[in-house]
Design a protein around this motif. Sequence first.
Motif, short mmCIF file in Angstrom:
data_model
loop_
_atom_site.label_atom_id
_atom_site.label_comp_id
_atom_site.label_asym_id
_atom_site.label_seq_id
_atom_site.Cartn_x
_atom_site.Cartn_y
_atom_site.Cartn_z
N THR A 293 0.85 -1.20 0.00
CA THR A 293 0.00 0.00 0.00
C THR A 293 0.88 1.24 0.00
O THR A 293 1.94 1.26 0.63
CB THR A 293 -0.91 -0.01 1.24
OG1 THR A 293 -1.77 -1.15 1.18
CG2 THR A 293 -1.76 1.24 1.32
N TYR A 295 0.83 5.70 0.30
CA TYR A 295 0.06 6.87 0.76
C TYR A 295 0.44 8.10 -0.05
O TYR A 295 1.63 8.32 -0.33
CB TYR A 295 0.32 7.13 2.24
CG TYR A 295 -0.17 6.05 3.18
CD1 TYR A 295 -1.47 5.57 3.09
CD2 TYR A 295 0.66 5.51 4.16
CE1 TYR A 295 -1.93 4.58 3.94
CE2 TYR A 295 0.22 4.53 5.02
CZ TYR A 295 -1.09 4.06 4.90
OH TYR A 295 -1.53 3.08 5.76
N GLU A 323 3.64 2.37 2.61
CA GLU A 323 3.08 2.25 3.97
C GLU A 323 4.17 1.91 4.97
O GLU A 323 4.19 2.45 6.10
CB GLU A 323 2.00 1.17 3.98
CG GLU A 323 1.34 0.99 5.33
CD GLU A 323 0.32 -0.14 5.33
OE1 GLU A 323 -0.64 -0.06 6.11
OE2 GLU A 323 0.50 -1.10 4.56
N ARG A 327 4.87 4.00 8.43
CA ARG A 327 4.73 3.36 9.74
C ARG A 327 6.06 3.38 10.51
O ARG A 327 6.06 3.55 11.73
CB ARG A 327 4.24 1.91 9.58
CG ARG A 327 2.78 1.85 9.14
CD ARG A 327 2.19 0.46 9.33
NE ARG A 327 0.78 0.45 8.95
CZ ARG A 327 -0.21 0.82 9.74
NH1 ARG A 327 0.06 1.27 10.96
NH2 ARG A 327 -1.45 0.77 9.33
N CYS A 347 0.22 13.48 5.51
CA CYS A 347 -0.01 12.13 6.04
C CYS A 347 0.11 12.23 7.56
O CYS A 347 1.21 12.12 8.11
CB CYS A 347 1.01 11.14 5.46
SG CYS A 347 0.62 10.59 3.79
N ASP A 361 -2.46 4.39 12.65
CA ASP A 361 -3.40 4.66 11.55
C ASP A 361 -3.43 6.15 11.23
O ASP A 361 -3.45 6.99 12.13
CB ASP A 361 -4.81 4.20 11.93
CG ASP A 361 -4.92 2.69 12.01
OD1 ASP A 361 -4.29 2.02 11.18
OD2 ASP A 361 -5.62 2.18 12.90
N PRO A 365 -7.40 8.87 5.02
CA PRO A 365 -6.84 8.00 3.99
C PRO A 365 -6.70 8.74 2.67
O PRO A 365 -7.18 9.87 2.51
CB PRO A 365 -7.89 6.89 3.89
CG PRO A 365 -9.18 7.57 4.25
CD PRO A 365 -8.83 8.62 5.27
#
Length: 432
Positions: A293, A295, A323, A327, A347, A361, A365
């Motif tokens: 994924t 972002y 992602e 993270r 983000c 999280d 999104p």
Amino acid sequence: MRRLRRLAHLVLFCPFSKGLQQGRLPGLRVKYVFLVWLGVFAGGWLAYVHYASYVELCRGHVCQVVICDQYRKGIISGSICQDLCTLHKVEWRTCLSSLPGQQVYTGLWQGKEVTIKCGIQESLNPKASLDTAPRRELVLFDKPSRGTSIKEFREMTLSYLKANLGDLPSLPALVGQVLLMADFNKDSRVSLAEAKSVWALLQRHEFLLLLSLQEKEHASQLLGYCGDLYVTEGAPHRSWHGAALPPLLRPLLPPALHTALQQWLGPAWPWRAKIAIGLLEFVEELFHGSYGTFYMCETTLANVGYTAKYDFKMADLQQVAPEAAVRRFLQGRHCEHSADCTYGRDCRAPCDKLMRQCKGDLIQPNLAKVCELLRDYLLPGAPADLREELGTQLRTCTTLSGLASQVEAHHSLVLSHLKTLLWKKISNTKYS
């Protein structure tokens, strides 16, 4: 030339002459001369600022000198090295750079319009001579070292991709693509120069994203490389017309003028709807793609591009992040407010004020941020019979949360409804 000098003399000094002959200096003429001189001064200052900005941002000649110096020494190689450095068949045209360390130019290669991208170390002094520039770049091509086997290089590449994209089962296939690309001359072996070049390319964030999204139709296609300089298909048209302004003047443009420029200079509404459908498809591509994924961490019109047929193309992948990278940035990060948990421009994750650490999280999104952008892009000029329903769906979309429990089915449903609504309006017309 004599006539031009005489005209300048008449404009700048003659307003004084009559007043001096009459023993007085009319106030109106003083104001006139003052305004002329003020205009000359302001014009000169703007020209100087533009030139200084251009010199700082546009250093493609330094890129070419560095790359070709390393190529001639046999340190690097690539599919366009010969055309770039020996045959001089790569034509550099307009500078599009927005940062000194990331050189971007339009160009021409093999009869096609292309985009040329090259990195310059931030430590490079712009006043340094061209002879000293290549020596400063040697550190970029220091890996892999002589004696590294192809097995070791494969493992080295896999470890790097895991660190940046996450531990995904599809990564060995991506490593295979990297090795195929490195062997540009198809001799079934990867030389040290080829390995150094492809390793340097992988250090470029946007190149890593291009490689990960090569199968996606909304990312630019990679055409060739030499060292860490690479060429993609021609730059797409920009949806944000403020991008044509000099970088120093862009922040001075009021938001209302942004909207007005979009209305006056942008595509007709049906074309905007087609571009928006492509942008929504790109959001789908970023979500659970083959290599994880991704972002969108700077969701602005400046990154919304389109082709001559009004198909969406992402204009800049610099602010698209895996992602795993986001993270890793958030994990254990100390915070006082959610603003302390921001990766890139937008983000953002919530801050756990009890633990004083960022949560995992994101607050918004990709889809919610894109819908917020589309409200300003699609609602002005939208057909009357569509405006209310479109506005309602976009408002619903902007409230979506980044919580993992919502991301799957709910996001897919909202995205599907939006695409269907827009497609129904332009299908079976010349705009489809």
